[in-house]
Design a protein around this motif. Structure first.
Motif, PDB file in Angstrom:
ATOM      1  N   ASN B 338       0.848  -1.195   0.000  1.00  0.00           N
ATOM      2  CA  ASN B 338       0.000   0.000   0.000  1.00  0.00           C
ATOM      3  C   ASN B 338       0.886   1.249   0.000  1.00  0.00           C
ATOM      4  N   ALA B 339       0.284   2.394   0.216  1.00  0.00           N
ATOM      5  CA  ALA B 339       1.002   3.670   0.076  1.00  0.00           C
ATOM      6  C   ALA B 339       2.108   3.859   1.118  1.00  0.00           C
ATOM      7  N   ASP B 340       2.062   3.066   2.188  1.00  0.00           N
ATOM      8  CA  ASP B 340       3.086   3.205   3.219  1.00  0.00           C
ATOM      9  C   ASP B 340       4.195   2.162   3.094  1.00  0.00           C
ATOM     10  N   SER B 341       4.009   1.205   2.211  1.00  0.00           N
ATOM     11  CA  SER B 341       4.985   0.112   2.110  1.00  0.00           C
ATOM     12  C   SER B 341       6.315   0.617   1.576  1.00  0.00           C
ATOM     13  N   PRO B 342       7.400  -0.029   2.005  1.00  0.00           N
ATOM     14  CA  PRO B 342       8.727   0.404   1.558  1.00  0.00           C
ATOM     15  C   PRO B 342       8.967   0.175   0.072  1.00  0.00           C
ATOM     16  N   LEU B 343       9.883   0.968  -0.468  1.00  0.00           N
ATOM     17  CA  LEU B 343      10.268   0.847  -1.876  1.00  0.00           C
ATOM     18  C   LEU B 343      11.731   0.423  -1.945  1.00  0.00           C
ATOM     19  N   LEU B 344      11.984  -0.664  -2.673  1.00  0.00           N
ATOM     20  CA  LEU B 344      13.353  -1.151  -2.845  1.00  0.00           C
ATOM     21  C   LEU B 344      13.710  -1.094  -4.323  1.00  0.00           C
ATOM     22  N   VAL B 345      14.982  -0.966  -4.605  1.00  0.00           N
ATOM     23  CA  VAL B 345      15.377  -0.927  -6.011  1.00  0.00           C
ATOM     24  C   VAL B 345      16.450  -1.983  -6.287  1.00  0.00           C
ATOM     25  N   THR B 346      16.330  -2.623  -7.450  1.00  0.00           N
ATOM     26  CA  THR B 346      17.342  -3.617  -7.849  1.00  0.00           C
ATOM     27  C   THR B 346      17.477  -3.630  -9.370  1.00  0.00           C
ATOM     28  N   THR B 347      18.271  -4.560  -9.897  1.00  0.00           N
ATOM     29  CA  THR B 347      18.494  -4.630 -11.342  1.00  0.00           C
ATOM     30  C   THR B 347      17.607  -5.700 -11.977  1.00  0.00           C
ATOM     31  N   ASN B 348      17.637  -5.787 -13.303  1.00  0.00           N
ATOM     32  CA  ASN B 348      16.753  -6.751 -13.970  1.00  0.00           C
ATOM     33  C   ASN B 348      17.442  -8.044 -14.384  1.00  0.00           C
ATOM     34  N   PHE B 349      18.606  -8.356 -13.781  1.00  0.00           N
ATOM     35  CA  PHE B 349      19.206  -9.690 -13.957  1.00  0.00           C
ATOM     36  C   PHE B 349      18.286 -10.655 -13.205  1.00  0.00           C
ATOM     37  N   ALA B 394      17.278   7.198 -10.521  1.00  0.00           N
ATOM     38  CA  ALA B 394      16.339   8.318 -10.383  1.00  0.00           C
ATOM     39  C   ALA B 394      15.365   8.349 -11.557  1.00  0.00           C
ATOM     40  N   LYS B 395      15.890   8.108 -12.736  1.00  0.00           N
ATOM     41  CA  LYS B 395      15.045   8.098 -13.926  1.00  0.00           C
ATOM     42  C   LYS B 395      13.983   7.005 -13.824  1.00  0.00           C
ATOM     43  N   ALA B 396      14.427   5.823 -13.359  1.00  0.00           N
ATOM     44  CA  ALA B 396      13.512   4.691 -13.234  1.00  0.00           C
ATOM     45  C   ALA B 396      12.424   5.003 -12.205  1.00  0.00           C
ATOM     46  N   VAL B 397      12.794   5.706 -11.134  1.00  0.00           N
ATOM     47  CA  VAL B 397      11.809   6.055 -10.110  1.00  0.00           C
ATOM     48  C   VAL B 397      10.729   6.937 -10.743  1.00  0.00           C
ATOM     49  N   ARG B 398      11.174   7.941 -11.483  1.00  0.00           N
ATOM     50  CA  ARG B 398      10.198   8.865 -12.076  1.00  0.00           C
ATOM     51  C   ARG B 398       9.340   8.181 -13.131  1.00  0.00           C
ATOM     52  N   ALA B 399       9.965   7.351 -13.954  1.00  0.00           N
ATOM     53  CA  ALA B 399       9.218   6.703 -15.036  1.00  0.00           C
ATOM     54  C   ALA B 399       8.229   5.663 -14.506  1.00  0.00           C
ATOM     55  N   SER B 400       8.495   5.121 -13.342  1.00  0.00           N
ATOM     56  CA  SER B 400       7.683   4.001 -12.858  1.00  0.00           C
ATOM     57  C   SER B 400       6.316   4.430 -12.360  1.00  0.00           C
ATOM     58  N   GLY B 401       6.155   5.710 -12.063  1.00  0.00           N
ATOM     59  CA  GLY B 401       4.882   6.178 -11.522  1.00  0.00           C
ATOM     60  C   GLY B 401       4.705   5.828 -10.056  1.00  0.00           C
ATOM     61  N   VAL B 402       5.754   5.365  -9.424  1.00  0.00           N
ATOM     62  CA  VAL B 402       5.624   4.933  -8.031  1.00  0.00           C
ATOM     63  C   VAL B 402       5.273   6.115  -7.121  1.00  0.00           C
ATOM     64  N   THR B 403       5.717   7.303  -7.521  1.00  0.00           N
ATOM     65  CA  THR B 403       5.465   8.465  -6.653  1.00  0.00           C
ATOM     66  C   THR B 403       3.973   8.719  -6.450  1.00  0.00           C
TER      67      THR B 403
END
Ligand code: B12
Ligand code: SF4
Lengths: 326, 452
Positions: B338-349, B394-403
């Protein structure tokens, strides 16, 4: 009944350089045994095609302070010796290690920040506790590597130890220390044939002779990059046998270090039942990483778990038996 | 080894009549060598040439199928000696041997375990391919019964007996199922080959102690006199170096010399190995067979841990080195965040993604997992190659619509790239950059602490 089968022997015009680790009393050292690797002019264990005068050897990892992030299986298997590098090394020798690979881990700025003095004393104690050749690794941080490896090179003068890792960013000081004290170096590059070649050339430019260089092409564990490292090593060895002199160094692989980073070895609980018994899985994770790397050209295999030592040695023995295959 | 254009040209009529659509026979020959045209486009080739060219065009190692339909396993058809030259195509089949000496309960217990074993790795389901039924008593009846029992499972089959009468009973029990008949030897090949032919089954040919000349001669007898073509080879070696030598020679003879009599898949029995008196040694010998040219591997000791290590190795060796397995970049929802859940980032391997996603899922805590396009590279590899830096993240964050989907502005980065957190703070103004653990196993406790 017999049919003519085409001859499939390859004719290689390259040969791997022979490198001797350790020096006995005759050569100015104190080692009871020394180890020579390399010298082969064929792909691994193809005795029908060429010579493999020296078998690959097993080195065992020892740290200068008890590791705080090792799998419980390793901690239990080694027990008390983990907090004493000399006792640990002696135990490893008893268990069949042919070389000790000592990591001066406590020199890392975040893991103790010890310096040259401690490094000297640890190296001295490990040499006194064992009769087999020694490899000394720095903590993997360029400044500290330089500091402690120079100290180790001096302290072990005459013993023909190997200093690692010599990487592109730090090789100069370490190679100079090896030159000054007649030690060997371990040249490490990240899984790339050209980078490996380039570093060997740079080291050679400093006039360290080829029989003082062992290369570490970088290893990945079973399931974690092994497929890449396997092929890169195969390509390195093929290039060497085809005559590329800059790649004709024996190869060392850190199978134990890699295998024990995997989730499969680190975690006993909360994993799928299909993964089977934790201990069996872990030993085989390390052993199968080692076997695969031996098949692709490893000359020195650095292991971690005591019970994997005899397994890998048995495999090597089997692989060194010249076979009657016509 | 395929024929060169010039070699093919020598077999063509050399009249340059152009009926094939090419200006000269040579041009046509070049296209043939590149496998871009069919030989049938030239109406004037002789039958003899046709046969010669057909055999040259056939794969150097014959493709052999065990079983049919849903139990079908294909092995062989390899084209290179080293995987980096191109790739390996058909991964070796892993089998377990069950002896007729086992009691009813033990037999069905093991059979069930083997058939139901399934484990997922990097998003791929890994399984055992089949079982080999070993005739231990010479009783045709018992053999037939066990074979029929095994055939109830979704498994490929190997039938092992030296006695043709027993073999026939087994084959009859599973008609149409095309099990591998193991094995024709110098002593019994006529009968075994006839059975294999009659039941449409592939046939294993066993030589002695790595005598490849003897083995090739036996293969020639069988293919010329018995019409059996779907063969599998057992050079009879059982140790480390002898097996490596024999398998290597067979592979080279087939691929580099186009030597047909050894151009077949190879079978290994690591459990019979000299010194393979333990599960560990058997498994390590099996690892060698996976690394070096085994096509069918028959194991004797069923153990989940050992099996899992071999399945992983097989997946490694038979992954195309030129194409890392990847997942689609994007925003992944794990356990309905949900809107409070944490956001993690990784690669696509794939390996990286599944390691991380698996741990997040296992933690029981919902989370958003942003997978960046790192061209299928692991975290450190991508970082070293400049494909996983602050700008790209940063680009991926913006493009993903997660905000639009979360209320907070916090992102967890892998511990191995802790050094980019400063730059990432600059790229993502107002965000808090949290450095996660280095290895994915640390994620559950990290998420627990974050929530606390
Ligand atoms: C296989 C491999 C390759 C393969 C590529 C594999 C691939 N598809 O990515 C190849 C051979 C192509 C390669 C190339 C290179 N590599 Co490389 N490679 C490796 C190797 C052996 C394994 C990597 C791997 O697969 N790891 C497994 C995966 C699962 O790990 P991971 O992605 O890091 O994920 C783990 C954690 O990071 C964590 N995690 C992941 N995501 C997240 C997210 C969060 C939020 C958290 C908390 C945790 C977390 O969980 C995972 C499991 O624990 C490593 C060395 C090693 N033994 O690890 C070197 C290594 C990564 N490579 C390295 C280098 C330098 C390179 C090259 C630049 C070398 C060159 N030739 O120029 C190139 C770059 C690529 C290019 N230019 O095209 C260096 C990086 C050095 C550094 N510290 O920066 C390494 C560390 C080797 C070394 N010791 O020098 N490499
Ligand atoms: S059709 Fe046949 S004979 Fe005529 S040009 Fe083409 S290859 Fe030559």
């Amino acid at each position: 009944m017999s049919a003519a089968v085409p001859d499939v022997k390859e004719i290689w015009n390259g040969r791997i350089v022979e490198v001797t680790l350790g020096a006995g009393p005759d050569q100015g050292g104190t080692r009871r045994t020394t180890v020579t690797v390399g010298g082969q002019n064929t792909l691994p264990f193809l005795h029908f095609e060429g010579q493999m005068p020296h078998k690959p050897v097993v080195a065992v990892e020892v740290r200068d302070q008890a590791p705080d992030d090792w799998s419980e299986l390793l901690v239990q298997a080694w027990g008390d010796v983990l907090s004493d590098p000399a006792a640990w090394a002696a135990r490893a020798e008893e268990l069949g290690a042919e070389v000790i690979a000592l990591s001066l881990d406590s020199a890392h700025p975040e893991r103790g920040d010890t310096g040259a003095k401690e490094a000297r004393s640890t190296v001295r104690r490990v040499l006194e506790a064992t009769g087999i050749p020694l490899i000394v690794y720095g903590p993997g941080q360029p400044d500290k590597d330089n500091e402690v490896l120079v100290a180790a090179a001096e302290e072990a003068a005459g013993e023909r130890i190997a200093l690692g890792n010599c990487e592109e960013k730090n090789y100069r000081t370490i190679v100079a220390a090896a030159l000054a004290n007649d030690q060997l170096v371990i040249a490490k590059t990240p899984i790339d044939v050209n980078l490996a070649k380039q570093l060997n050339v740079l080291i050679g430019d400093m006039r360290l002779s080829r029989d003082h260089i062992i290369m570490d092409p970088t290893t990945g564990a079973l399931g974690y990059g092994l497929e890449y490292t396997y092929s890169v090593m195969e390509r390195v060895r093929l290039a060497a046998l085809s005559g590329d002199a800059a790649l004709q160094q024996p190869m060392i692989v850190t199978a134990g270090y890699e295998a024990w980073r995997a989730k499969e070895t680190r975690t006993g609980e909360g994993v799928p039942a299909e993964w089977g018994d934790w201990r069996t899985r872990s030993l085989l994770w390390e052993a199968n990483t080692a076997v695969t790397l031996l098949e692709t050209g490893a000359d020195i295999v650095v292991l971690r778990h005591p019970d994997v030592i005899p397994l890998v040695k048995q495999a090597i023995e089997g692989l060194m038996q010249d076979s009657p295959v016509a | 080894m395929a024929l060169s254009g010039l070699a093919i040209y020598k077999m063509l009529p050399q009249t340059n009549c152009k009926e094939c659509g090419f200006p000269t026979c040579l041009a046509f020959a070049m296209k043939l060598a590149a496998r871009q045209v069919e030989l049938s486009a030239c109406p004037y080739v002789s039958e003899e040439t046709k046969a010669q060219l057909d055999s040259a065009a056939a794969p150097p190692i014959r493709l052999i199928a065990l079983g049919r339909d849903s139990h079908k396993l294909e092995v062989g058809n390899e084209t290179v000696i080293f995987r980096h030259e191109k790739t390996f195509y058909h991964q070796p089949g892993l089998f377990y041997r069950l002896s007729t000496a086992l009691g009813d309960q033990e037999f069905s217990g093991l059979l069930d375990q083997i058939a139901s074993y399934q484990v997922e790795r990097v998003g791929v389901a890994l399984r055992v391919d089949g079982v080999a039924i070993q005739d231990a008593s010479g009783s045709a009846e018992t053999f037939a019964k066990r074979v029929a029992q095994a055939a109830e499972k979704e498994l490929a089959l190997i039938l092992i007996s030296a006695d043709p009468a027993v073999m026939e009973a087994g084959l009859k029990a599973v008609e149409g199922r095309a099990p591998l008949v193991y094995a024709a030897t110098a002593e019994n090949w006529e009968k075994m080959a006839a059975l294999a032919h009659q039941y449409g089954a592939p046939l294993a040919v066993r030589g002695k102690d790595g005598d490849l000349e003897g083995l090739a001669a036996l293969v020639q007898e069988i293919t010329s006199k018995a019409k059996a073509e779907d063969l599998v080879l057992d050079p009879g070696t059982r140790g480390w170096a002898d097996t490596l030598a024999a398998f290597t020679k067979i592979r080279r003879a087939a691929i580099k010399k186009n030597f047909r009599s050894l151009g077949y898949p190879v079978i290994a029995f690591p459990g019979e190995g000299a010194g393979a008196d333990s599960l560990e040694m058997e498994t390590m010998l099996a690892a060698q067979a996976i690394d070096k040219y085994g096509s069918l591997i028959v194991l004797d000791r069923f153990d989940k841990a050992a099996l899992y290590s071999l399945l992983t190795l097989r997946q490694n060796i038979y992954t195309d080195p030129q194409k890392p397995i990847q997942v689609t970049p994007g925003l992944y929802e794990i356990s309905s965040p949900n809107a409070d859940s944490p956001l993690l980032v990784t690669t696509n391997f794939s390996l990286t993604y599944f390691s991380v996603a698996g741990e997040v899922e296992g933690s029981g805590r919902p989370a958003w997992l942003l997978v960046t396009d790192s061209e299928g590279m692991s975290v450190l590899t991508a970082w070293a190659a400049g494909k996983f830096d602050a700008e790209r993240i940063a680009k991926a964050v913006r493009a993903s619509g997660v905000t639009e989907r979360i209320k907070h502005q916090k992102i967890v980065i892998p511990g191995f790239v802790a050094s980019i957190s400063g730059e990432l703070e600059e790229e993502l103004a107002g965000w808090e950059i949290l450095v996660g653990p280095r290895e994915a196993i640390g994620i559950p406790s990290f998420l627990r602490q974050m929530a606390a």
